[in-house]
Write an enzyme that holds these catalytic residues in place. Structure first.
Site: not given
Ligand code: GDP
Ligand code: MN
Length: 383
Positions: A108, A196
């Site tokens: 992530y 993101e």
């Protein structure tokens, strides 16, 4: 404003962030064609402004163009319901068809503005993939935050620190540090509130690829990026919020029962607290703005009255440039236009022409309780 995954990937790829090979398609036939161009196995991904697609059937693997076409046909024209959408879901009008990536690790990476930190924060975690919310809730120590001073920008060592935290080989640390640089550059150049990558996939042949990408843009900075405003997809947004936005009114739907009409964002939030303090829940956030006119106030009330969950309406106007008599006329205009949708209103008005506004409301024959302060407003809401 949110962007679609394929739009985000295109913007990131321009700044050196590696993304899988592929293209967007708005018909099943087109999806089959793109799959043929990409070659080999592909993933077909519903393009919606919501995450959680993987778990909701919005991501399908296909091993041939025919299968890709079939997967696209099962998605395009439907509505996808994920844990991030309401029960009505969001419409799927296109799919992204991409080379299927064979991943050894799912990581992530995110860049967000953080009001508490007074700057930008780079977030990195080894535990990327579809359960990142769960990781953040139960094992927050697995998530690294690197605070960036916006006046200095991202320093090389900060990118490396985040990359190291991902547990990568030394060679990949450089690649991923560079990739974080690309994310940060995108974030700053495009005035984003979020960039993101989840997951960032490290392939078995040691490439790092952004398999999913999300970009949210700061609406207040859109005027600086003419080209970006065109990427807006209103079909993904709440129709009432779009209608309000077009009228210059900030409206966010919530799920309580007290509709709120207020001028000024701070006052709107304070008013929502008053509703909460009275033991009720606000049905919305609504700021008509400091200089609203009669039509905007009317539009605000009509949007609130078209929400079936609303039982009462609390109006809290502090008259300044928006005069109270103008606000009162707007309220009366909307109430008279939709008499069957009328709900009891509690109105507090202070400031410019408050007496005139209150008189208009008192004489309107509508079910309105005029109050003088917020304590009284709270009682009227609770009662
Ligand atoms: P989201 O569920 O909306 O966040 O959609 P993502 O694009 O993140 O996809 C969800 C999950 O599907 C990812 O975490 C991966 O596990 C898987 N996935 C997506 N694309 C690919 C791909 O190209 N190859 C493989 N093997 N898995 C993928
Ligand atoms: Mn994802």
């Amino acid at each position: 404003m949110k962007l679609h995954e394929h739009q985000a990937k295109e913007l990131l790829a321009r700044r050196g962030v590696p993304v899988p090979k592929g293209g967007v398609a708005s018909t099943p036939e087109e999806a089959g064609r793109v799959a043929g161009e990409v070659g080999g196995s592909v993933v077909v991904k519903a393009q919606v402004h919501a995450g959680g697609r993987g778990k909701a059937g919005g991501i399908r693997l296909a091993s041939s163009p025919a299968e890709a076409q079939e997967a696209a046909a099962s998605m395009i024209g439907t509505r996808l319901v994920t844990h991030q959408t309401g029960p009505e879901g969001v419409p799927v009008r296109s799919v992204l068809v991409e080379e299927a990536v064979d991943g050894a690790m799912e990581l992530y990476l995110g860049v967000v503005t953080d009001g508490a930190a007074g700057g930008v924060v780079v977030i990195a975690s080894q535990a990327g993939g579809v359960d990142i919310e769960e990781v953040a809730a139960s094992t927050p120590e697995r998530i690294l935050r690197v605070e960036i001073d916006p006046t200095v920008g991202l320093r090389d060592y900060q990118g490396r620190k985040a990359a190291y935290a991902l547990g990568l080989d030394a060679r990949l640390v450089r690649t991923v540090a560079g990739l974080i640089g690309g994310l940060y550059e995108t974030f700053v150049e495009l005035d984003c509130s979020l960039v993101e990558i989840n997951p960032l996939v490290v392939t078995r042949d040691d490439r790092a690829l952004a398999v999913d990408a999300k970009i949210n843009l700061d609406d207040d900075a859109l005027f600086r990026h003419r080209g970006l405003a065109e990427l807006r997809d209103e079909a993904q947004e709440d129709p009432k919020e779009v209608e309000a936005g077009n009228a210059g009114v900030s409206y966010v739907k919530l799920d309580g029962s007290v509709g709120c009409i207020v001028n000024g964002a701070g006052l709107a939030m304070a008013t929502m607290d008053v509703v909460g303090g009275a033991g009720a829940r606000p049905a919305n956030f609504l700021d008509v703005g400091g200089g609203a006119d009669e039509a905007q106030v009317a539009k605000a009330l009509s949007i609130i009255l078209s929400d079936d969950g609303v039982e009462k309406v609390l109006v809290n106007i502090f008259g300044g440039i928006l005069r109270c008599d103008v606000a009162a006329r707007g309220l009366i205009m909307a109430s008279e236009a939709m008499p069957r949708a009328a709900r009891p209103m509690v109105v507090r008005m202070l400031g410019t022409n408050a007496e005139e506004g209150r008189r208009l409301l008192a004489e309107s024959g509508l079910d309105i309780r005029l109050v003088h302060d917020l304590n009284e407003a709270a009682e009227a809401i609770a009662g």
